[in-house]
Design an enzyme around this catalytic site. Structure first.
Site, PDB file in Angstrom:
ATOM      1  N   SER A 102       0.851  -1.183   0.000  1.00  5.41           N
ATOM      2  CA  SER A 102       0.000   0.000   0.000  1.00  5.41           C
ATOM      3  C   SER A 102       0.887   1.234   0.000  1.00  5.41           C
ATOM      4  O   SER A 102       1.879   1.282   0.741  1.00  5.41           O
ATOM      5  CB  SER A 102      -0.909   0.003   1.229  1.00  5.41           C
ATOM      6  OG  SER A 102      -1.726   1.156   1.254  1.00  5.41           O
TER       7      SER A 102
ATOM      8  N   HIS B  60       2.690  12.098  -1.644  1.00  9.59           N
ATOM      9  CA  HIS B  60       2.265  13.494  -1.588  1.00  9.59           C
ATOM     10  C   HIS B  60       3.418  14.375  -2.085  1.00  9.59           C
ATOM     11  O   HIS B  60       4.348  14.677  -1.329  1.00  9.59           O
ATOM     12  CB  HIS B  60       1.901  13.898  -0.156  1.00  9.59           C
ATOM     13  CG  HIS B  60       0.699  13.206   0.390  1.00  9.59           C
ATOM     14  ND1 HIS B  60      -0.574  13.472  -0.060  1.00  9.59           N
ATOM     15  CD2 HIS B  60       0.569  12.260   1.357  1.00  9.59           C
ATOM     16  CE1 HIS B  60      -1.448  12.729   0.604  1.00  9.59           C
ATOM     17  NE2 HIS B  60      -0.779  11.984   1.467  1.00  9.59           N
TER      18      HIS B  60
ATOM     19  N   HIS C 107      -2.321   7.239  -4.928  1.00  6.51           N
ATOM     20  CA  HIS C 107      -2.474   6.146  -3.970  1.00  6.51           C
ATOM     21  C   HIS C 107      -2.576   4.852  -4.762  1.00  6.51           C
ATOM     22  O   HIS C 107      -3.145   4.820  -5.856  1.00  6.51           O
ATOM     23  CB  HIS C 107      -3.742   6.348  -3.139  1.00  6.51           C
ATOM     24  CG  HIS C 107      -4.291   5.080  -2.546  1.00  6.51           C
ATOM     25  ND1 HIS C 107      -5.324   4.370  -3.138  1.00  6.51           N
ATOM     26  CD2 HIS C 107      -3.947   4.381  -1.442  1.00  6.51           C
ATOM     27  CE1 HIS C 107      -5.596   3.311  -2.410  1.00  6.51           C
ATOM     28  NE2 HIS C 107      -4.765   3.290  -1.387  1.00  6.51           N
TER      29      HIS C 107
ATOM     30  N   ASN D 225      -2.710   0.296  -4.023  1.00  4.87           N
ATOM     31  CA  ASN D 225      -2.501  -0.891  -3.195  1.00  4.87           C
ATOM     32  C   ASN D 225      -2.915  -2.137  -3.954  1.00  4.87           C
ATOM     33  O   ASN D 225      -3.801  -2.098  -4.812  1.00  4.87           O
ATOM     34  CB  ASN D 225      -3.219  -0.786  -1.845  1.00  4.87           C
ATOM     35  CG  ASN D 225      -4.720  -0.934  -1.970  1.00  4.87           C
ATOM     36  OD1 ASN D 225      -5.246  -2.036  -2.008  1.00  4.87           O
ATOM     37  ND2 ASN D 225      -5.425   0.188  -2.030  1.00  4.87           N
ATOM     38  N   VAL D 226      -2.221  -3.208  -3.660  1.00  4.17           N
ATOM     39  CA  VAL D 226      -2.559  -4.532  -4.180  1.00  4.17           C
ATOM     40  C   VAL D 226      -2.424  -5.507  -3.030  1.00  4.17           C
ATOM     41  O   VAL D 226      -1.483  -5.412  -2.236  1.00  4.17           O
ATOM     42  CB  VAL D 226      -1.672  -4.949  -5.365  1.00  4.17           C
ATOM     43  CG1 VAL D 226      -2.058  -4.192  -6.630  1.00  4.17           C
ATOM     44  CG2 VAL D 226      -0.192  -4.730  -5.066  1.00  4.17           C
TER      45      VAL D 226
ATOM     46  N   HIS E  89     -20.304  12.810   2.314  1.00  4.09           N
ATOM     47  CA  HIS E  89     -20.690  13.967   3.106  1.00  4.09           C
ATOM     48  C   HIS E  89     -20.331  15.288   2.427  1.00  4.09           C
ATOM     49  O   HIS E  89     -20.840  16.343   2.803  1.00  4.09           O
ATOM     50  CB  HIS E  89     -20.041  13.898   4.501  1.00  4.09           C
ATOM     51  CG  HIS E  89     -18.549  13.955   4.483  1.00  4.09           C
ATOM     52  ND1 HIS E  89     -17.770  12.900   4.072  1.00  4.09           N
ATOM     53  CD2 HIS E  89     -17.688  14.945   4.835  1.00  4.09           C
ATOM     54  CE1 HIS E  89     -16.490  13.237   4.170  1.00  4.09           C
ATOM     55  NE2 HIS E  89     -16.414  14.477   4.635  1.00  4.09           N
TER      56      HIS E  89
ATOM     57  N   GLY F 127      -6.373  -4.089  15.069  1.00  2.67           N
ATOM     58  CA  GLY F 127      -5.236  -3.870  15.951  1.00  2.67           C
ATOM     59  C   GLY F 127      -3.937  -3.724  15.215  1.00  2.67           C
ATOM     60  O   GLY F 127      -2.870  -4.023  15.751  1.00  2.67           O
ATOM     61  N   GLY F 128      -4.000  -3.266  13.976  1.00  2.00           N
ATOM     62  CA  GLY F 128      -2.807  -3.105  13.162  1.00  2.00           C
ATOM     63  C   GLY F 128      -1.898  -1.994  13.660  1.00  2.00           C
ATOM     64  O   GLY F 128      -2.206  -1.267  14.609  1.00  2.00           O
TER      65      GLY F 128
END
Length: 313
Positions: free
Chosen positions: A105, A109, A119, A121-122, A188, A271-272
């Site tokens: 991941s 910036h 961004h 991720n795989v 939102h 809990g990562g």
């Protein structure tokens, strides 16, 4: 970089092949970005060994670079005794299973506001239960968040994504492009986070071998999609106005990651390692009450011409 998969089953050997590929992908992306920036990533090796979660990873971070203000490229492989709620919300039949999750991941910036944030991720997810075959799926993708819009950049980004998908079926790119548009949407705010790209999850429809090949095609195409945009925009002059608008739009990035992002929510619920999970957040952000862009400005054009679901290729 294609790894060899000996069968269609999700065996330990197959999972090891995926893990090896992901580590190599992390190496290749970090090398390409370091060569571009001139500053090396720092590496933080970590392990997790608690009652409910185990595993470890390699977090690589670049900060205050020549071109990249902050970036992180993570590899992780985590295990757990029971899937958290975020992973079973759409698949309640998997509740209570143990799991293995491995992936790369990253978030980049850049400093120059004319260079877009990206961004990617795989990942491979395996849910296991004693006496039953593992349930597995791949997921991931990449998306682009420009602060100032350029038509040719958006076309290049999406054309590269489409090219990666085409060998796996004509329907793949339009499906996952639409999924990306819907996923990276701030409900939102009633606006997209950026101009999209690819997003997919629960992907196993091609069988293990072919599905893994697709994951590799997506992962390998990321640098081809992104690096030319950095090279093209890195020397564009900018001032405080552009930096302030960049910081304002980065606020939307923070809002999405903390409210909607499935990977962030899964990591925190399971809990990562918070340092690795939250490395995606930008270093400088601004929020302004009821701010609106000046009519006819480049800032307004981002909203009217780019932050909307449209076909780029």
């Amino acid at each position: 970089m294609n790894a060899v998969i000996p069968s269609q089953a999700c065996t330990k050997a197959n999972m090891e092949s995926v893990s090896q590929y992901l580590k190599q992908l992390q190496d290749n992306i970090c090398r390409a970005l370091s060569d571009f920036d001139g500053v090396e990533f720092t590496e933080d090796l970590w392990e997790r060994d608690t009652e409910k979660i185990g595993g470890g990873g390699r977090t690589r971070v670049i900060a205050d670079g020549n071109q990249i203000e902050k970036g992180g490229v993570n590899y992780s492989l985590v295990t757990g005794e029971s899937l958290p709620a975020s992973a079973t919300a759409h698949r309640p039949e998997l509740a209570g299973r143990s799991y293995k999750a491995m992936g790369v991941s990253l978030v980049i910036h850049p400093r120059n506001p004319y260079m877009p944030t990206s961004h990617a991720n795989v990942r491979l997810f395996v849910a296991e239960k004693e006496g039953e075959e593992p349930v597995w799926w791949f997921g991931g993708g990449y998306d682009l968040t420009p602060y100032y819009g350029f038509e040719e950049d958006c076309r290049h980004w999406h054309q590269t994504a489409k090219n990666a998908c085409e060998p796996f079926g004509e329907d793949i790119y339009p499906r996952f492009k639409e999924w990306c548009d819907k996923y990276f949407y701030l409900k939102h705010r009633f606006e997209p986070r950026g101009i999209g790209g690819l997003f997919f999850d629960d992907f196993n429809e091609l069988g293990f071998e072919k599905s893994f090949e697709f994951l590799q095609a997506v992962g390998d195409s990321y640098i081809d999609a992104y690096l030319p945009l950095l090279e093209k925009r890195k020397d564009m002059p900018y001032g405080e106005r552009e930096r302030s608008f960049q910081a304002y739009r980065r606020g939307r990035y923070v809002e999405f990651n903390l409210v909607y992002d499935r990977g962030t929510i899964f990591g925190l619920q399971s809990g990562g390692r918070a340092e690795s999970i939250l490395m995606s957040l930008p270093p400088k952000v601004e929020w302004h009450y009821k701010w609106h862009p000046e009519a006819g400005s480049d800032e307004e054009r981002l909203y009217t011409d780019f932050l909307l679901a449209r076909d780029w290729v």
